[in-house]
Design an enzyme around this catalytic site. Structure first.
Site, PDB file in Angstrom:
ATOM      1  N   PHE A   1      54.950   4.117  33.652  1.00 50.62           N
ATOM      2  CA  PHE A   1      56.298   4.178  33.932  1.00 50.62           C
ATOM      3  C   PHE A   1      56.840   5.483  33.913  1.00 50.62           C
ATOM      4  O   PHE A   1      56.722   6.371  33.241  1.00 50.62           O
ATOM      5  CB  PHE A   1      57.319   3.299  33.181  1.00 50.62           C
ATOM      6  CG  PHE A   1      57.134   1.761  33.704  1.00 50.62           C
ATOM      7  CD1 PHE A   1      56.114   1.072  33.729  1.00 50.62           C
ATOM      8  CD2 PHE A   1      58.331   1.151  34.069  1.00 50.62           C
ATOM      9  CE1 PHE A   1      55.912  -0.358  33.932  1.00 50.62           C
ATOM     10  CE2 PHE A   1      58.513  -0.096  34.466  1.00 50.62           C
ATOM     11  CZ  PHE A   1      57.425  -0.861  34.426  1.00 50.62           C
ATOM     12  N   GLY A   2      57.851   5.773  35.198  1.00 50.55           N
ATOM     13  CA  GLY A   2      58.157   7.098  35.311  1.00 50.55           C
ATOM     14  C   GLY A   2      57.762   7.735  36.502  1.00 50.55           C
ATOM     15  O   GLY A   2      58.101   8.845  36.860  1.00 50.55           O
ATOM     16  N   GLY A   3      56.446   7.437  36.687  1.00 51.78           N
ATOM     17  CA  GLY A   3      55.723   8.013  38.174  1.00 51.78           C
ATOM     18  C   GLY A   3      55.428   9.448  37.735  1.00 51.78           C
ATOM     19  O   GLY A   3      55.379   9.881  36.737  1.00 51.78           O
ATOM     20  N   THR A   4      54.996  10.160  38.927  1.00 50.02           N
ATOM     21  CA  THR A   4      54.867  11.515  39.003  1.00 50.02           C
ATOM     22  C   THR A   4      55.581  12.426  38.263  1.00 50.02           C
ATOM     23  O   THR A   4      55.281  13.239  37.266  1.00 50.02           O
ATOM     24  CB  THR A   4      54.533  12.146  40.318  1.00 50.02           C
ATOM     25  OG1 THR A   4      53.615  11.033  41.245  1.00 50.02           O
ATOM     26  CG2 THR A   4      54.080  13.564  40.466  1.00 50.02           C
ATOM     27  N   CYS A   5      57.179  12.442  38.500  1.00 46.27           N
ATOM     28  CA  CYS A   5      58.045  13.009  38.133  1.00 46.27           C
ATOM     29  C   CYS A   5      58.109  13.296  36.548  1.00 46.27           C
ATOM     30  O   CYS A   5      58.020  14.232  36.280  1.00 46.27           O
ATOM     31  CB  CYS A   5      59.303  12.818  38.556  1.00 46.27           C
ATOM     32  SG  CYS A   5      60.562  13.407  37.798  1.00 46.27           S
TER      33      CYS A   5
ATOM     34  N   HIS B   1      84.463  36.071  37.776  1.00 46.03           N
ATOM     35  CA  HIS B   1      83.818  37.454  37.640  1.00 46.03           C
ATOM     36  C   HIS B   1      83.484  37.511  36.207  1.00 46.03           C
ATOM     37  O   HIS B   1      84.413  37.407  35.261  1.00 46.03           O
ATOM     38  CB  HIS B   1      84.657  38.487  38.237  1.00 46.03           C
ATOM     39  CG  HIS B   1      84.241  39.864  37.948  1.00 46.03           C
ATOM     40  ND1 HIS B   1      83.124  40.201  38.926  1.00 46.03           N
ATOM     41  CD2 HIS B   1      84.554  40.588  36.930  1.00 46.03           C
ATOM     42  CE1 HIS B   1      82.838  41.476  38.263  1.00 46.03           C
ATOM     43  NE2 HIS B   1      83.715  41.780  37.258  1.00 46.03           N
TER      44      HIS B   1
ATOM     45  N   GLU C   1      52.751  -1.633  38.295  1.00 46.74           N
ATOM     46  CA  GLU C   1      52.376  -0.068  38.118  1.00 46.74           C
ATOM     47  C   GLU C   1      51.036  -0.234  37.389  1.00 46.74           C
ATOM     48  O   GLU C   1      50.875  -0.794  36.254  1.00 46.74           O
ATOM     49  CB  GLU C   1      53.576   0.199  37.219  1.00 46.74           C
ATOM     50  CG  GLU C   1      53.366   1.907  36.722  1.00 46.74           C
ATOM     51  CD  GLU C   1      53.162   2.797  37.566  1.00 46.74           C
ATOM     52  OE1 GLU C   1      54.204   2.943  38.369  1.00 46.74           O
ATOM     53  OE2 GLU C   1      51.896   3.436  37.797  1.00 46.74           O
TER      54      GLU C   1
END
Lengths: 453, 453
Positions: free
Chosen positions: A35-39, A437, A31
């Protein structure tokens, strides 16, 4: 040179491959960024945190409509930013740490370039390392593009704009797609004057035409929209940046956000040294199992998928993890009913075929749209713009597409995704279960009941 | 004396019987109050409109947590009230007018008393009219009860409190059930000091214990709760009304709302003159097709149902309409998976068995709870209290119950209702469809994935 069983390029969704069924494999995780990338870092998650803050501010300004007079005293931008990244950054760091400490994972922090189908050169801070792996998974994502005529003026992309130090008074956003409209919502909610420049005459042009038209009209009401024109040139001015449009109109703001699209990072990986083939649009070509055209090289997520969506990337990661563990029992990706949420104002969610797509595909269709405002909870919300539209096949009764514009669209749509995924007809779905409802779900119930038979 | 094919007592859900398949029948519609019944006039719909206004005000007060400093300048109670009833009242009136003008409907405005199984005496403003009908449907609903020890002091019920002329500074609510907790949310949201007196030690005691305990703790944080004690006596004071509890505590407020329960209106219909039998709790006894114990007399909704829920009453009305039109093809009520929404703070939604009920029913169960705060959208909401709990049968994998406390619970729960109604297992449901990332629905996805197998 180090040899691994599996090398993973990109620790976004790629980081989900190392599950229990592959615990006997030695992984290299490469990487070059967080870490975790774009998101996690520059996409889905922080934008939604900003979106909610913006919606809180917008709700305050809109409160009088509900009999509650209220005032926004101050938007504390840096507090919002630091709250968001005070949560994001440690999360990313701990995901990194978890892999650093992993018994079967070795983390390489750097940029990977293929030197052959199973060999990589990783450029790290300390130099270059060679990684050899029997199997490689490419999950290196995508990045924002910036048109050449803009590159010379100061600008932000989605990668940078969430970390600015102060809100501008005004912001021009180039691009009327998902990224552009989400940031328009964020910054206008927080009190910034937003101008949008979009080459197309409508915003979010890929969604169902009825929803698209309605959203485009609402966009014009809330933002200063310049649609249907390209940018002739961009200039730095005393105020900030001015975009000069084809017709000579100048659109000037303190700050510029470029949101004209994203390109797969496949062009930066030395794929010319491999047997990995690309689509014309630069995506890595994969088959239904996630295999590239090079033996034992796989790809997933934004670098190969037609859908730049995190839930798709996660699904592909799970599928490839299975396929790596069970080469004799390959599972195919399931890309049949792919929903998407757009967290702009109003929120939009969509799944399946648009009305036009359904017609073009040759279905004899029935279409039903219902306004939020025609349901009890829509009265409570004083909603005047929300709509739920269902497209169904008249012969089978199956739902072909569902398109929702309005509050909580991304939650409201789930029963429709579920019905489509499990082959429930619209009629069964409407009448075979209770709908609370008066919950907002009744707008979907009513849309289903409105379908012809 | 006038003869009709069908007489309907009560124009709430009863007003939905006159559909196309019964257009050849002459109907008497007898209503002593407003068309639309409890739901439209004094129940579900106006309360949700007030709830949303209260949530807007509460959001303003809570905005600083999101980096937005904001102030409530004024709550315009009469504007809120008039907005709500400016929408409700004309709606009720137009439903009435529609029946007045109906070719096959005659409206009687007055109170109906049975004089025999198929004869009614209707007391109207102009005197008394006799109505004879071959078939009668009793849909006369329920009303709030007021305990004897309270009846002598000034008090409101849910029938009256929404139409008051000014907000009190303080409000005591007697009762910790659905009605009490929804009004506590409404009035505290609008800035009223709320005190709750409840005989039970927990609020909303019928719901799943884990959710109930969590809600009771949250109720104590936001309202002045006096739980586990009955009222010894009630007194009128200079301030307003004081309730003296069993232990001598005095709970004093400007206004008192009694929300101790509702009783079916079956005791006011002269049923002693008929063959219609009652349950011990005063409800009319009906079989699975909606038939009372008197021939050709049917009943639906709050006067006969164990569930005092509008979506149940609507379902029963649809079923009875079918059964009236197709006596040779009777349909049974489907009361298998009945959801309920409670629009308090936080919102609650529930369907199916609680954990305790599932155990008592002999299921070998697996239970999974997930916090809103552990999903990405929960981060955006900065939610610290929301929870989604799923109870499933370990052998079949089927979902037995779902219980959600948190924002949009009544919308979030729908996919679970759908899965239960159509026999989808928890595992299929979790993995057989996409869940939009990062939508709030992921809390349900995660709860499903957390179930043991």
């Amino acid at each position: 040179m180090t040899h691994f069983d599996i090398a993973v390029i990109g620790a976004g969704s790629g980081n989900f491959l190392m599950n229990r069924s592959l615990s006997d494999q030695q992984f290299a995780v490469i990487e070059e960024d967080r870490f975790g990338g774009t998101c996690l870092n520059v996409g889905c998650i922080p934008t939604k945190m900003f979106v909610h803050a913006a919606e809180v501010a917008a709700q305050v300004r809109d409160a009088a409509r509900f009999g509650v007079d209220a005032t926004v005293d101050q938007v504390r931008w840096t507090d919002i930013r630091d709250r968001v990244f005070g949560r994001i950054d440690p999360n990313s760091a701990s995901a990194h740490q978890h892999r650093e400490n992993g018994e079967n994972t070795t983390v390489f922090t750097g940029h990977a370039t293929f030197t052959g189908d199973h060999s990589l050169s990783v450029t790290t801070a300390g130099g270059s390392e060679e990684v050899i792996a029997d199997r490689i998974v490419v999950a290196a994502g995508a990045r924002p593009t910036v048109p050449a005529e803009i590159a010379q003026v100061p600008h932000h992309t989605s990668d940078t704009i969430m970390r600015i130090d102060a809100l501008p008074r005004s912001l021009t956003i180039l691009g009327g797609g998902v990224v552009g409209t989400e940031f328009a919502h964020i910054f206008s909610g927080l009190g910034v004057e937003v101008r949008i420049v979009n080459r197309g005459t409508s915003m979010l042009r890929k969604i169902d035409t009825e929803i698209c038209d309605r959203f485009t009209a609402l966009a014009r009401e809330q933002w200063d929209c310049h649609l249907g024109q390209g940018v002739a040139r961009a200039e730095t001015t005393d105020v900030g940046v001015s975009l000069v449009l084809a017709d000579g109109t100048r659109v000037e703001s303190e700050m510029l956000l470029v949101a004209t699209g994203r390109v797969p990072n496949a062009d930066r990986l030395g794929l010319e040294n491999t047997g990995i083939e690309l689509h014309d649009d630069g995506r890595i070509h994969v088959d239904e199992f996630g295999r590239t055209t090079a033996d034992d090289v796989w790809a997933l997520g934004d670098i190969s998928s037609a859908h730049q969506l995190k839930h798709i990337a996660n699904h592909e990661a799970r599928t490839i993890a299975h396929n790596l563990a069970h080469p004799e029992d390959l599972q195919a990706f399931d890309h049949r009913f792919v929903p998407a949420g757009i967290f702009t104002n109003p929120q939009i969610a969509t799944v399946g075929l648009t009305e036009d797509e359904a017609r073009r595909a040759g279905h004899r269709i029935t279409v039903s749209s219902r306004a939020y405002g025609d349901t009890a909870y829509g009265w409570a919300l004083e909603d005047t713009t929300g709509i739920c539209k269902v497209v169904a096949d008249q012969e089978t009764g199956l739902i072909l597409g569902t398109h929702i514009l309005g509050p909580d669209a991304s939650t409201l749509i789930q029963p429709a995704i579920q019905a489509m995924s499990f082959g429930l007809t619209a009629r069964e779905m409407a009448r075979g279960q209770y709908w609370i409802h008066p919950a907002m779900t009744e707008v979907l119930e009513n849309a289903l009941l409105g379908l012809g038979r």
